[in-house]
Enzyme design. Structure first.
Site, PDB file in Angstrom:
ATOM      1  N   SER A 233       9.847 -50.686  70.598  1.00  0.00           N
ATOM      2  CA  SER A 233       9.981 -51.184  71.850  1.00  0.00           C
ATOM      3  C   SER A 233       9.790 -49.978  73.078  1.00  0.00           C
ATOM      4  O   SER A 233      10.331 -49.200  72.875  1.00  0.00           O
ATOM      5  CB  SER A 233      11.334 -52.093  72.084  1.00  0.00           C
ATOM      6  OG  SER A 233      12.315 -51.270  72.334  1.00  0.00           O
ATOM      7  N   ASP A 234       9.236 -50.571  74.274  1.00  0.00           N
ATOM      8  CA  ASP A 234       9.671 -49.976  75.371  1.00  0.00           C
ATOM      9  C   ASP A 234      11.123 -49.816  75.507  1.00  0.00           C
ATOM     10  O   ASP A 234      11.923 -50.690  75.107  1.00  0.00           O
ATOM     11  CB  ASP A 234       8.725 -50.419  76.580  1.00  0.00           C
ATOM     12  CG  ASP A 234       8.387 -49.321  77.477  1.00  0.00           C
ATOM     13  OD1 ASP A 234       8.981 -48.365  77.633  1.00  0.00           O
ATOM     14  OD2 ASP A 234       7.559 -49.541  78.335  1.00  0.00           O
ATOM     15  N   TRP A 235      11.641 -48.996  76.425  1.00  0.00           N
ATOM     16  CA  TRP A 235      12.958 -48.836  76.569  1.00  0.00           C
ATOM     17  C   TRP A 235      13.493 -49.681  77.442  1.00  0.00           C
ATOM     18  O   TRP A 235      13.412 -49.841  78.485  1.00  0.00           O
ATOM     19  CB  TRP A 235      13.193 -47.471  77.038  1.00  0.00           C
ATOM     20  CG  TRP A 235      13.545 -46.407  76.253  1.00  0.00           C
ATOM     21  CD1 TRP A 235      14.615 -45.200  76.328  1.00  0.00           C
ATOM     22  CD2 TRP A 235      12.621 -45.811  75.180  1.00  0.00           C
ATOM     23  NE1 TRP A 235      14.373 -44.194  75.346  1.00  0.00           N
ATOM     24  CE2 TRP A 235      13.182 -44.803  74.712  1.00  0.00           C
ATOM     25  CE3 TRP A 235      11.408 -46.456  74.625  1.00  0.00           C
ATOM     26  CZ2 TRP A 235      12.670 -43.894  73.350  1.00  0.00           C
ATOM     27  CZ3 TRP A 235      10.638 -45.672  73.407  1.00  0.00           C
ATOM     28  CH2 TRP A 235      11.357 -44.305  72.955  1.00  0.00           C
ATOM     29  N   GLY A 236      14.102 -50.807  76.941  1.00  0.00           N
ATOM     30  CA  GLY A 236      14.910 -51.705  77.349  1.00  0.00           C
ATOM     31  C   GLY A 236      13.853 -53.101  77.469  1.00  0.00           C
ATOM     32  O   GLY A 236      14.080 -53.887  78.305  1.00  0.00           O
ATOM     33  N   ALA A 237      12.880 -53.527  76.424  1.00  0.00           N
ATOM     34  CA  ALA A 237      12.089 -54.338  76.321  1.00  0.00           C
ATOM     35  C   ALA A 237      12.659 -55.588  75.532  1.00  0.00           C
ATOM     36  O   ALA A 237      11.611 -56.612  75.280  1.00  0.00           O
ATOM     37  CB  ALA A 237      10.708 -54.079  76.002  1.00  0.00           C
TER      38      ALA A 237
END
Length: 733
Positions: A233-237
């Site tokens: 995941s993108d960071w916080g997605a």
């Protein structure tokens, strides 16, 4: 099969807690390993422009050591401007070697999102507006990275084309548009480059978050394309434990330090225990991680042979210097002021803040601790030496940057997730408002004084060089540009300079196209993307004539924002939902279809020499009836050696669906000595003539008349020939 058997055996030995530890962050840039089974944690790093500096494991606070200085790479936009897959591969090799040298297992690069709008704040990290050029350059970058036993991670999958409300915005994109514009580079990364990792995007796609979207991650990425690597995941997605747990997402990362509370941490464990999520979903995630670990030689018998990498080497600097030199684009040279040639006893005025500005430390997650960065001013002084008098004036005023509480926003965000995020959003909205207002405000007293000193210097000098453009206040992760104008009242200054010195050489540095209302009055314009540690050396070499410019635009430069696809339909920068109403008409496709003349077209870039094209031959391949062979001569008819980018476009004369006027299908970098001739041969397969049929859910070709167009930009087609495809018995129709 032997590896898969070992992976199965490892899975059988692992506890539920050990499996859970592998699928979420156990630090800001690592997951958890299983020490008792010899499985290390995977270490990640940001790094489209170099390996990012080291942070504390649980805080966005740099360690502050001296061992994380690295080579500063050209941005992806600069690499794309070379139109040279060999350069892309070599730069990828540098990035992979430096990541491995820093002990990383995955480098979060390259960024391959299509440049849908010039206002996207992160465009400098991306390659092109065209899917073919993006795909070819991405494949080369990935292969270069991964030959160092480091995983490349292509991002952001998919339709992540704005920074405004990037965490939640819903992008509405139809199937054909995805297949023809936004999927190809990702598909080629999987099928041609065997990329080991794909990063899911923040945004929603047609209503579903990309990192929780099984249509996207399983049906398309894994089932149709055959991807067997890690989806991170993108960071916080990630937002929902059950959705992410059941989706084909393997690792969840975030910007917060509550690692056990991530969706794929303790919450996933509980959902597995209560059978809301099947254990098989977790096993599939761990299996994908272990498979990549074997490929990287992190585990298994081959681990003793894993490459150790290196960083800050002289060889790396030479590669990056060559890439920078090939990336600079000569947009105009009407009066042949360039190259400058002999500057003995001449006074050279260098005006503009970007002449003396360092860019490596900004841009968001693209920022790095550069071993060094040669500014244009330093490069110019190094190039011309003491026989020329070089005098610098900033010319325009840049207000001092103010940080939130004096801290990195990522560091602040771990204190109170909801409160800080709201604070950040309010801060950014206010910052965006102030930025936009600044473009239309009157000149302040200090700005007037800066202009006055610059004009005085220009009048007194033999040569006037303006070096301006954008910076990482505008080309930055998390924010989109408020407009396409140059910031800091540069247009007013350039207009004044051209009035007193019509021979001013305008050089701009930036990550996205800008409006140039003074363009018709400027006879000489150079453009450079952020070109890395040797950017100043490359720029100075081109000004002097030691280097012949050969970069080409990988995106269209429109005259005004209103001419762009998103300027037409208003579908950019919205907080809630963005509809891709332009569909496949992105970039040059839009301008040609709507008869809009851009300022500088896709593929454009001048040289200090001239090239001629002759003797086009187009014929069907005897061994493969769906393949078309193209050959022609290219001749360097000038007085100096040079490099040309030949571009092949295909036009479908008649089709049952709307198609672009023409589309790029192939390109090649050709270096020729003065007076020499080269025979160029390029083969097109059926995909070059196809379109995506939404009824059949597949690419297809409608037989008919196609035109093969050969040139060096969309507006400079030098050879063309019509064929009947796929029955190419008639070579000239």
């Amino acid at each position: 099969m032997k590896t898969e058997k070992i992976i199965t055996e490892l899975l059988e030995q692992m506890t539920l807690d050990e499996k859970i530890g592998m699928v979420h962050g156990n630090g800001l840039f690592q997951n958890k390993g299983v020490e008792r089974l010899g499985i290390p944690s995977m270490k990640f790093s940001d790094g489209p422009m170099g390996v990012r500096n080291e942070f504390q494991n649980d805080k966005w606070i740099p360690l502050g050591n001296t061992d994380d200085y690295v080579s500063y790479l050209p941005s992806n936009s600069a690499i794309a401007s070379t139109w040279d897959v060999d350069v892309a591969y070599e730069v990828g090799e540098v990035l992979g070697a430096e990541a491995r040298g820093r002990g990383k297992d995955m480098i979060l690069a390259p960024g391959i999102n299509i440049k849908r709008s010039p206002l996207c704040g992160r465009n400098f990290e991306y390659l092109s507006e065209d899917p073919v050029l993006t795909a070819e350059m991405a494949v080369a970058l990935i292969k270069g990275i991964q030959q160092n036993d480091v995983a490349a991670c292509v991002k952001h999958f998919v339709a992540n084309n704005q920074e405004t409300n990037r965490l939640h915005v819903d992008t509405k994109v139809n199937e054909r548009t995805l297949q023809e514009i936004y999927y190809p580079a990702f598909r080629q990364s999987v099928q041609k480059a065997d990329v080991y990792s794909v990063m899911g995007a923040y945004n929603r796609l047609n209503g579903t978050y990309c990192c929780e979207n099984n249509l996207l991650l399983k049906e398309v990425l894994r089932d149709q394309w055959g991807f067997e690597g890690i989806v991170i995941s993108d960071w916080g997605a990630v937002h929902n434990t059950v959705d992410a747990g059941q989706a084909a997402l393997d690792i969840e990362m975030s910007v917060f330090d509550n690692f056990d509370e991530y969706c794929l941490a303790e919450p996933l464990k509980q959902r597995i225990l209560d059978e809301s999520v099947d254990m098989a979903c977790l096993d599939a995630k761990v299996r994908n991680i272990l498979r990549v670990m074997f490929k990287l030689k992190m585990i298994g018998k081959e681990a003793v042979h894993r490459k150790n990498g290196s960083y800050n080497t002289m060889a790396h600097r030479q590669v990056l210097k060559k890439a920078a030199e090939k990336s600079v684009i000569l947009l105009k040279n009407d009066s042949k002021l360039l190259p400058l040639g002999n500057t003995y006893h001449k006074k050279i005025a260098v005006i503009g803040c970007n002449a003396d500005r360092i860019h490596s430390g900004g841009g968001g997650s693209a920022e790095i601790k550069a071993l060094y960065e040669i500014s244009p001013l330093l490069g110019i002084k190094m190039e011309f030496g003491g026989n020329a008098e070089i005098v610098y004036e900033p010319g325009y005023y840049i207000p001092e940057k103010k940080e939130l509480n004096g801290e990195n926003w990522q560091a602040s965000s771990v204190d109170d997730k909801e409160k800080i995020q709201q604070q950040i959003r309010r801060m950014r909205e206010e910052k965006r408002r102030l930025k936009k207002e600044a473009f239309y405000s009157d000149l302040s007293e200090i700005e007037e004084e800066y202009h006055r000193r610059a004009l005085k210097l220009a009048e007194e000098s033999d040569i006037v060089l303006f070096v301006g453009g954008l910076d990482h206040e505008y080309d930055i992760e998390g924010e989109d540009r408020p407009c396409m104008k140059l910031p800091y009242h540069q247009d007013e200054l350039i207009t004044k300079l051209l009035k007193v010195r019509p021979d001013t050489i305008v050089t701009l540095i930036g990550g996205s196209p800008v409006e140039m209302p003074w363009e018709e009055k400027a006879g000489t314009i150079l453009w450079s993307y952020y070109a890395g540690m040797e950017s100043g050396t490359a720029l100075a070499g081109i000004l002097a004539g030691r280097i012949n410019p050969s970069g080409k635009l990988a995106e269209t430069f429109p005259r005004v924002y209103e001419d762009t696809p998103t300027g037409h339909n208003g579908q950019f920068g919205r907080d809630d939902m963005v509809c891709y109403e332009e569909e496949i008409m992105v970039g040059y496709r839009h301008y040609e279809k709507n008869d809009i003349l851009p300022m500088f077209c896709f593929g454009h870039g001048l040289s200090y020499t001239e090239f001629a094209y002759h003797d086009l031959q187009v014929k069907q391949d005897n061994d493969a009836k769906d393949r078309v062979s193209i050959s022609f001569d290219i001749e360097n008819v000038g007085q100096i050696d040079g490099r040309e980018i030949v571009q092949i476009y295909v036009r479908d004369e008649e089709c049952t669906v709307i198609r672009p006027e023409k589309e790029l299908k192939a390109f090649k970098s050709i270096t020729l000595k003065a007076g020499s001739v080269c025979r160029v041969e390029i083969t097109l397969d059926s995909m070059a003539f196809s379109f995506y049929d939404e009824k059949k859910h597949d690419f297809c070709v409608e037989p008919g008349i196609f035109e093969i167009c050969v040139g060096n930009s969309t507006q400079n087609i030098l050879l063309h020939q019509k064929i009947e495809y796929p029955n190419c018995s008639k070579q000239n129709v």
